[in-house]
Design a protein around this motif. Structure first.
Motif, PDB file in Angstrom:
ATOM      1  N   GLY A  57      74.359 -51.417 -12.773  1.00 52.85           N
ATOM      2  CA  GLY A  57      74.125 -52.598 -13.508  1.00 52.85           C
ATOM      3  C   GLY A  57      75.245 -53.327 -14.051  1.00 52.85           C
ATOM      4  O   GLY A  57      75.412 -54.550 -13.728  1.00 52.85           O
ATOM      5  N   LEU A  58      76.179 -52.725 -14.590  1.00 53.36           N
ATOM      6  CA  LEU A  58      77.474 -53.342 -14.946  1.00 53.36           C
ATOM      7  C   LEU A  58      78.313 -53.896 -13.714  1.00 53.36           C
ATOM      8  O   LEU A  58      78.815 -54.973 -13.950  1.00 53.36           O
ATOM      9  CB  LEU A  58      78.327 -52.415 -15.586  1.00 53.36           C
ATOM     10  CG  LEU A  58      79.904 -52.808 -16.018  1.00 53.36           C
ATOM     11  CD1 LEU A  58      79.936 -53.939 -16.878  1.00 53.36           C
ATOM     12  CD2 LEU A  58      80.727 -51.636 -16.434  1.00 53.36           C
ATOM     13  N   ASP A  59      78.114 -53.427 -12.517  1.00 52.19           N
ATOM     14  CA  ASP A  59      78.846 -53.715 -11.454  1.00 52.19           C
ATOM     15  C   ASP A  59      78.315 -55.038 -10.921  1.00 52.19           C
ATOM     16  O   ASP A  59      79.003 -56.052 -10.534  1.00 52.19           O
ATOM     17  CB  ASP A  59      78.691 -52.363 -10.459  1.00 52.19           C
ATOM     18  CG  ASP A  59      79.450 -52.942  -9.078  1.00 52.19           C
ATOM     19  OD1 ASP A  59      80.794 -53.135  -9.177  1.00 52.19           O
ATOM     20  OD2 ASP A  59      78.997 -53.146  -8.122  1.00 52.19           O
ATOM     21  N   ARG A  60      76.868 -55.146 -11.154  1.00 53.49           N
ATOM     22  CA  ARG A  60      76.182 -56.405 -10.614  1.00 53.49           C
ATOM     23  C   ARG A  60      76.518 -57.611 -11.396  1.00 53.49           C
ATOM     24  O   ARG A  60      76.943 -58.746 -10.907  1.00 53.49           O
ATOM     25  CB  ARG A  60      74.832 -56.128 -10.687  1.00 53.49           C
ATOM     26  CG  ARG A  60      74.364 -55.484  -9.236  1.00 53.49           C
ATOM     27  CD  ARG A  60      72.708 -55.469  -9.265  1.00 53.49           C
ATOM     28  NE  ARG A  60      71.949 -55.100 -10.273  1.00 53.49           N
ATOM     29  CZ  ARG A  60      71.596 -53.804 -10.647  1.00 53.49           C
ATOM     30  NH1 ARG A  60      71.877 -52.850  -9.542  1.00 53.49           N
ATOM     31  NH2 ARG A  60      70.790 -53.382 -11.615  1.00 53.49           N
ATOM     32  N   ARG A  61      76.813 -57.339 -12.570  1.00 60.08           N
ATOM     33  CA  ARG A  61      77.008 -58.258 -13.752  1.00 60.08           C
ATOM     34  C   ARG A  61      78.679 -58.657 -13.525  1.00 60.08           C
ATOM     35  O   ARG A  61      78.956 -60.058 -13.477  1.00 60.08           O
ATOM     36  CB  ARG A  61      76.622 -58.013 -14.844  1.00 60.08           C
ATOM     37  CG  ARG A  61      75.404 -57.635 -15.423  1.00 60.08           C
ATOM     38  CD  ARG A  61      74.953 -57.438 -17.011  1.00 60.08           C
ATOM     39  NE  ARG A  61      73.665 -57.197 -17.294  1.00 60.08           N
ATOM     40  CZ  ARG A  61      73.361 -55.788 -17.382  1.00 60.08           C
ATOM     41  NH1 ARG A  61      74.421 -54.627 -17.182  1.00 60.08           N
ATOM     42  NH2 ARG A  61      72.169 -55.540 -17.535  1.00 60.08           N
ATOM     43  N   LEU A  62      79.389 -57.769 -13.255  1.00 58.41           N
ATOM     44  CA  LEU A  62      80.908 -57.979 -13.221  1.00 58.41           C
ATOM     45  C   LEU A  62      81.191 -58.810 -11.881  1.00 58.41           C
ATOM     46  O   LEU A  62      82.233 -59.541 -11.707  1.00 58.41           O
ATOM     47  CB  LEU A  62      81.516 -56.532 -13.052  1.00 58.41           C
ATOM     48  CG  LEU A  62      83.019 -56.813 -13.390  1.00 58.41           C
ATOM     49  CD1 LEU A  62      83.210 -57.456 -15.086  1.00 58.41           C
ATOM     50  CD2 LEU A  62      83.715 -55.358 -13.550  1.00 58.41           C
ATOM     51  N   ARG A  63      80.462 -58.543 -10.760  1.00 64.21           N
ATOM     52  CA  ARG A  63      80.742 -59.087  -9.632  1.00 64.21           C
ATOM     53  C   ARG A  63      80.439 -60.780  -9.611  1.00 64.21           C
ATOM     54  O   ARG A  63      80.871 -61.511  -8.617  1.00 64.21           O
ATOM     55  CB  ARG A  63      80.005 -58.510  -8.547  1.00 64.21           C
ATOM     56  CG  ARG A  63      80.297 -57.141  -8.024  1.00 64.21           C
ATOM     57  CD  ARG A  63      79.439 -56.679  -6.958  1.00 64.21           C
ATOM     58  NE  ARG A  63      79.852 -55.263  -6.589  1.00 64.21           N
ATOM     59  CZ  ARG A  63      80.591 -54.798  -5.779  1.00 64.21           C
ATOM     60  NH1 ARG A  63      81.063 -55.757  -4.885  1.00 64.21           N
ATOM     61  NH2 ARG A  63      80.849 -53.564  -5.423  1.00 64.21           N
ATOM     62  N   THR A  83      83.986 -49.192  -6.784  1.00 63.93           N
ATOM     63  CA  THR A  83      83.692 -50.473  -7.187  1.00 63.93           C
ATOM     64  C   THR A  83      84.168 -51.055  -8.590  1.00 63.93           C
ATOM     65  O   THR A  83      84.633 -50.388  -9.413  1.00 63.93           O
ATOM     66  CB  THR A  83      81.952 -50.354  -7.346  1.00 63.93           C
ATOM     67  OG1 THR A  83      81.519 -49.700  -8.658  1.00 63.93           O
ATOM     68  CG2 THR A  83      81.214 -49.597  -6.367  1.00 63.93           C
ATOM     69  N   PRO A  84      83.958 -52.232  -8.651  1.00 61.06           N
ATOM     70  CA  PRO A  84      84.510 -53.072  -9.853  1.00 61.06           C
ATOM     71  C   PRO A  84      83.900 -52.511 -11.250  1.00 61.06           C
ATOM     72  O   PRO A  84      84.837 -52.199 -12.021  1.00 61.06           O
ATOM     73  CB  PRO A  84      84.050 -54.483  -9.751  1.00 61.06           C
ATOM     74  CG  PRO A  84      84.062 -54.828  -8.252  1.00 61.06           C
ATOM     75  CD  PRO A  84      83.417 -53.437  -7.555  1.00 61.06           C
ATOM     76  N   GLY A  85      82.778 -52.105 -11.103  1.00 60.96           N
ATOM     77  CA  GLY A  85      81.978 -51.569 -12.431  1.00 60.96           C
ATOM     78  C   GLY A  85      82.778 -50.016 -12.638  1.00 60.96           C
ATOM     79  O   GLY A  85      83.020 -50.027 -13.845  1.00 60.96           O
ATOM     80  N   GLU A  86      82.869 -49.240 -11.664  1.00 62.13           N
ATOM     81  CA  GLU A  86      83.386 -47.994 -11.856  1.00 62.13           C
ATOM     82  C   GLU A  86      84.921 -48.335 -12.271  1.00 62.13           C
ATOM     83  O   GLU A  86      85.266 -47.326 -13.170  1.00 62.13           O
ATOM     84  CB  GLU A  86      83.612 -47.046 -10.483  1.00 62.13           C
ATOM     85  CG  GLU A  86      82.038 -46.842 -10.058  1.00 62.13           C
ATOM     86  CD  GLU A  86      81.790 -46.267  -9.017  1.00 62.13           C
ATOM     87  OE1 GLU A  86      80.879 -45.402  -8.571  1.00 62.13           O
ATOM     88  OE2 GLU A  86      82.664 -46.432  -7.997  1.00 62.13           O
ATOM     89  N   TYR A  87      85.618 -49.205 -11.708  1.00 64.79           N
ATOM     90  CA  TYR A  87      87.139 -49.133 -12.036  1.00 64.79           C
ATOM     91  C   TYR A  87      87.157 -49.616 -13.555  1.00 64.79           C
ATOM     92  O   TYR A  87      87.876 -49.254 -14.404  1.00 64.79           O
ATOM     93  CB  TYR A  87      87.737 -50.359 -11.278  1.00 64.79           C
ATOM     94  CG  TYR A  87      88.895 -50.601 -11.809  1.00 64.79           C
ATOM     95  CD1 TYR A  87      90.196 -49.833 -11.376  1.00 64.79           C
ATOM     96  CD2 TYR A  87      89.194 -51.833 -12.230  1.00 64.79           C
ATOM     97  CE1 TYR A  87      91.502 -50.258 -11.732  1.00 64.79           C
ATOM     98  CE2 TYR A  87      90.575 -52.383 -12.721  1.00 64.79           C
ATOM     99  CZ  TYR A  87      91.753 -51.511 -12.455  1.00 64.79           C
ATOM    100  OH  TYR A  87      93.000 -51.971 -13.007  1.00 64.79           O
ATOM    101  N   VAL A  88      86.190 -50.743 -13.972  1.00 63.81           N
ATOM    102  CA  VAL A  88      86.487 -51.110 -15.501  1.00 63.81           C
ATOM    103  C   VAL A  88      86.158 -49.881 -16.428  1.00 63.81           C
ATOM    104  O   VAL A  88      86.651 -49.599 -17.419  1.00 63.81           O
ATOM    105  CB  VAL A  88      85.620 -52.318 -15.509  1.00 63.81           C
ATOM    106  CG1 VAL A  88      85.242 -52.527 -16.906  1.00 63.81           C
ATOM    107  CG2 VAL A  88      85.937 -53.502 -14.914  1.00 63.81           C
ATOM    108  N   VAL A  89      85.015 -49.145 -16.024  1.00 65.08           N
ATOM    109  CA  VAL A  89      84.652 -48.149 -17.027  1.00 65.08           C
ATOM    110  C   VAL A  89      85.872 -47.029 -17.048  1.00 65.08           C
ATOM    111  O   VAL A  89      85.864 -46.617 -18.154  1.00 65.08           O
ATOM    112  CB  VAL A  89      83.449 -47.595 -16.577  1.00 65.08           C
ATOM    113  CG1 VAL A  89      82.850 -46.110 -17.098  1.00 65.08           C
ATOM    114  CG2 VAL A  89      82.066 -48.421 -16.704  1.00 65.08           C
ATOM    115  N   TYR A  90      86.289 -46.658 -15.807  1.00 64.70           N
ATOM    116  CA  TYR A  90      87.316 -45.643 -15.900  1.00 64.70           C
ATOM    117  C   TYR A  90      88.512 -46.299 -16.796  1.00 64.70           C
ATOM    118  O   TYR A  90      89.280 -45.449 -17.443  1.00 64.70           O
ATOM    119  CB  TYR A  90      87.737 -45.441 -14.531  1.00 64.70           C
ATOM    120  CG  TYR A  90      86.619 -44.702 -13.674  1.00 64.70           C
ATOM    121  CD1 TYR A  90      85.585 -44.005 -14.352  1.00 64.70           C
ATOM    122  CD2 TYR A  90      86.572 -44.667 -12.314  1.00 64.70           C
ATOM    123  CE1 TYR A  90      84.568 -43.357 -13.467  1.00 64.70           C
ATOM    124  CE2 TYR A  90      85.617 -44.339 -11.564  1.00 64.70           C
ATOM    125  CZ  TYR A  90      84.620 -43.504 -12.248  1.00 64.70           C
ATOM    126  OH  TYR A  90      83.542 -42.915 -11.630  1.00 64.70           O
TER     127      TYR A  90
END
Length: 312
Positions: A57-63, A83-90
């Motif tokens: 969900g976060l990845d879809r919004r972030l893209r 993915t961008p979402g995983e990167y931001v969370v990490y």
């Protein structure tokens, strides 16, 4: 209890050494596993299934945002399976961990500085991964040119030679050449496909190779002779780069050791006088002095790296 500061510093250094060893062992084991899976998937012994993505969900919004698209482009050229979402969370989790860890060891103000440094470090990590991948590709260029020269000497077309090289070479060269082969298969020209490769992994060596291949495909000529001469040149440059890196390794260690010594002194002072760092950073003057000191350390580190940078 008189040797408590030295004992604390010793335990801290031992922990850092063990952490570095653990990261090295984990990364080497992961690389070996990926290489094994790659070889077995090519032979048809196993079927590789993509891993389940987290934070969809976060990845879809972030893209859909500008920063998400920039992060996606940066990750794409690093070869990381993120993915961008995983990167931001990490990154956010790492910043929180830095804040609480450094704040507990030194003082809460140092935790804030560590979180800000970690925010810069997240972007620097992607740039470092891109440089690391580019250097790995450059080290494979002599073998790549040798495969292309042998294939063209055997009478194969350049497109077929690139496909064959993508199957024979290990990553990252194999993966990047597979992207080039896929682009050629869907109708891209050789100039465009190789140009995108040079954009993804910018280096003078790759630009020379791409220019040689493009000119050969346009004007003809003795492409085999050019590739063999280029192979010898790249081998010499590879050895020169290795020698330069060995000579400059001590300077690079010094650039890291100087700020680490400063942090060690801060830890020693705080152990000798408990609460000293809290008192120092509790005042505006102390906070400004701390920021200036760390800024000077950063300037010194960058100056040393800049002076020791040699383009080969």
């Amino acid at each position: 209890m008189d040797n408590l500061p030295l004992l604390t510093i010793g335990i801290t250094l031992l922990t850092c050494v063990l952490a570095v060893i653990g990261v090295h062992v984990y990364s080497s084991g992961k690389a070996q596993r990926e290489a094994l899976v790659e070889r077995m998937s090519h032979t048809g012994q196993i079927t590789v299934v993509g891993r389940r993505r987290r934070f969809r969900g976060l990845d879809r919004r972030l893209r859909t945002t500008g920063i998400g698209k920039r992060i996606e482009r940066k990750i794409a050229v690093t070869g990381l399976d993120l993915t961008p979402g995983e990167y931001v969370v990490y990154v956010v989790a790492g910043l929180l961990g830095l804040y609480f860890l450094v704040g507990a060891i030194f003082a809460s103000f140092f935790g804030v500085l560590a979180a800000l440094a970690g925010l810069w470090g997240g972007n620097a990590f992607l740039n470092w991964q891109r440089v690391k991948r580019t250097e790995a590709f450059i080290n494979q260029l002599p073998e790549l040119t040798r495969v292309l020269a042998n294939a063209t000497q055997a009478g194969l077309a350049m497109r077929t030679a690139l496909v064959m090289a993508s199957e024979e070479l290990d990553d990252p060269a194999g993966e990047e050449l597979r992207k080039v082969a896929d682009q050629l298969a869907v109708g891209h020209t050789l100039d465009d496909a190789l140009g995108e490769l040079a954009d993804r992994l910018p280096s003078r060596e790759l630009v020379v190779l791409v220019t040689t291949l493009v000119l050969s495909s346009r004007a003809g000529g003795q492409v085999v002779t050019s590739l063999r001469n280029l192979t010898e040149t790249l081998e010499e440059r590879k050895e020169t780069r290795r020698e330069v890196k060995t000579v400059l390794s001590q300077i690079q260690v010094t650039a890291l050791a100087v700020p680490m010594i400063g942090l060690g002194f801060l830890l020693l002072i705080n152990n000798m006088t408990p609460g000293a760092l809290d008192k120092m950073t509790g005042a505006t003057v102390g906070q400004v002095g701390t920021i200036v000191a760390f800024a000077l350390y950063a300037v010194g580190y960058l100056a040393i790296r800049r002076m020791s940078r040699i383009q080969v």
